[in-house]
Scaffold this motif. Structure first.
Motif, PDB file in Angstrom:
ATOM      1  N   HIS A   1       3.655  -2.099 -19.566  1.00  0.00           N
ATOM      2  CA  HIS A   1       3.279  -2.178 -18.174  1.00  0.00           C
ATOM      3  C   HIS A   1       2.597  -3.513 -17.929  1.00  0.00           C
ATOM      4  N   HIS A   2       3.055  -4.212 -16.927  1.00  0.00           N
ATOM      5  CA  HIS A   2       2.526  -5.538 -16.619  1.00  0.00           C
ATOM      6  C   HIS A   2       1.518  -5.512 -15.465  1.00  0.00           C
ATOM      7  N   GLY A   3       1.144  -4.335 -15.038  1.00  0.00           N
ATOM      8  CA  GLY A   3       0.190  -4.230 -13.943  1.00  0.00           C
ATOM      9  C   GLY A   3       0.808  -4.502 -12.591  1.00  0.00           C
ATOM     10  N   MET A   4       2.127  -4.421 -12.503  1.00  0.00           N
ATOM     11  CA  MET A   4       2.814  -4.681 -11.239  1.00  0.00           C
ATOM     12  C   MET A   4       3.057  -3.383 -10.486  1.00  0.00           C
ATOM     13  N   LEU A   5       3.150  -3.509  -9.201  1.00  0.00           N
ATOM     14  CA  LEU A   5       3.458  -2.379  -8.342  1.00  0.00           C
ATOM     15  C   LEU A   5       4.691  -2.743  -7.526  1.00  0.00           C
ATOM     16  N   ILE A   6       5.743  -1.985  -7.677  1.00  0.00           N
ATOM     17  CA  ILE A   6       6.963  -2.226  -6.898  1.00  0.00           C
ATOM     18  C   ILE A   6       6.850  -1.418  -5.623  1.00  0.00           C
ATOM     19  N   THR A   7       6.792  -2.096  -4.481  1.00  0.00           N
ATOM     20  CA  THR A   7       6.654  -1.380  -3.220  1.00  0.00           C
ATOM     21  C   THR A   7       8.012  -0.960  -2.675  1.00  0.00           C
ATOM     22  N   GLY A   8       8.957  -1.859  -2.632  1.00  0.00           N
ATOM     23  CA  GLY A   8      10.310  -1.525  -2.199  1.00  0.00           C
ATOM     24  C   GLY A   8      10.404  -0.968  -0.792  1.00  0.00           C
ATOM     25  N   LEU A   9      11.597  -0.507  -0.458  1.00  0.00           N
ATOM     26  CA  LEU A   9      11.862   0.080   0.852  1.00  0.00           C
ATOM     27  C   LEU A   9      12.327   1.524   0.680  1.00  0.00           C
ATOM     28  N   PRO A  10      11.698   2.460   1.377  1.00  0.00           N
ATOM     29  CA  PRO A  10      12.154   3.845   1.297  1.00  0.00           C
ATOM     30  C   PRO A  10      13.415   4.045   2.139  1.00  0.00           C
ATOM     31  N   TYR A  11      14.153   5.086   1.838  1.00  0.00           N
ATOM     32  CA  TYR A  11      15.365   5.384   2.600  1.00  0.00           C
ATOM     33  C   TYR A  11      15.072   5.801   4.039  1.00  0.00           C
ATOM     34  N   SER A  12      13.805   5.990   4.376  1.00  0.00           N
ATOM     35  CA  SER A  12      13.459   6.275   5.774  1.00  0.00           C
ATOM     36  C   SER A  12      13.642   5.040   6.659  1.00  0.00           C
TER      37      SER A  12
ATOM     38  N   ARG B   1       4.875  -3.023   4.733  1.00  0.00           N
ATOM     39  CA  ARG B   1       4.589  -2.100   3.626  1.00  0.00           C
ATOM     40  C   ARG B   1       3.721  -2.782   2.557  1.00  0.00           C
ATOM     41  N   LEU B   2       4.029  -4.034   2.248  1.00  0.00           N
ATOM     42  CA  LEU B   2       3.258  -4.790   1.259  1.00  0.00           C
ATOM     43  C   LEU B   2       1.821  -5.012   1.742  1.00  0.00           C
ATOM     44  N   ALA B   3       1.667  -5.397   3.005  1.00  0.00           N
ATOM     45  CA  ALA B   3       0.323  -5.631   3.553  1.00  0.00           C
ATOM     46  C   ALA B   3      -0.496  -4.344   3.573  1.00  0.00           C
ATOM     47  N   THR B   4       0.122  -3.247   3.954  1.00  0.00           N
ATOM     48  CA  THR B   4      -0.573  -1.956   3.974  1.00  0.00           C
ATOM     49  C   THR B   4      -0.994  -1.546   2.570  1.00  0.00           C
ATOM     50  N   THR B   5      -0.104  -1.738   1.602  1.00  0.00           N
ATOM     51  CA  THR B   5      -0.417  -1.403   0.218  1.00  0.00           C
ATOM     52  C   THR B   5      -1.558  -2.273  -0.312  1.00  0.00           C
ATOM     53  N   ALA B   6      -1.512  -3.567  -0.021  1.00  0.00           N
ATOM     54  CA  ALA B   6      -2.566  -4.481  -0.475  1.00  0.00           C
ATOM     55  C   ALA B   6      -3.916  -4.100   0.131  1.00  0.00           C
TER      56      ALA B   6
END
Length: 66
Positions: free
Chosen positions: A1-12, A54-59
């Motif tokens: 694990h490299h400490g990364m978080l994959i945010t991606g796009l949901p199918y919604s 999504r990235l900004a909200t996660t951050a």
């Protein structure tokens, strides 16, 4: 694990389901063509905006829990 978080796009994100030019659950993509003149499609632009939000909200959520 490299400490990364994959945010991606949901199918919604409906553009992910309707695009014919680029985009995966891992994020937006684009193929500009052999001469690099093919413009971004509306779906690609929408997916880019959705991923940015999504990235900004996660951050911000990670900062709040730090």
């Amino acid at each position: 694990h490299h400490g990364m978080l994959i945010t991606g796009l949901p199918y919604s994100e409906t553009e992910l389901l309707t695009t014919t030019s680029g985009g995966t659950p891992y994020g937006p993509s684009h193929t500009a063509g052999i001469d690099s003149t093919r413009p971004l499609s509306d779906e690609e632009k929408m997916m880019c905006g959705a991923l940015g939000k999504r990235l900004a909200t996660t951050a911000m959520s990670l900062l709040a829990h730090n």
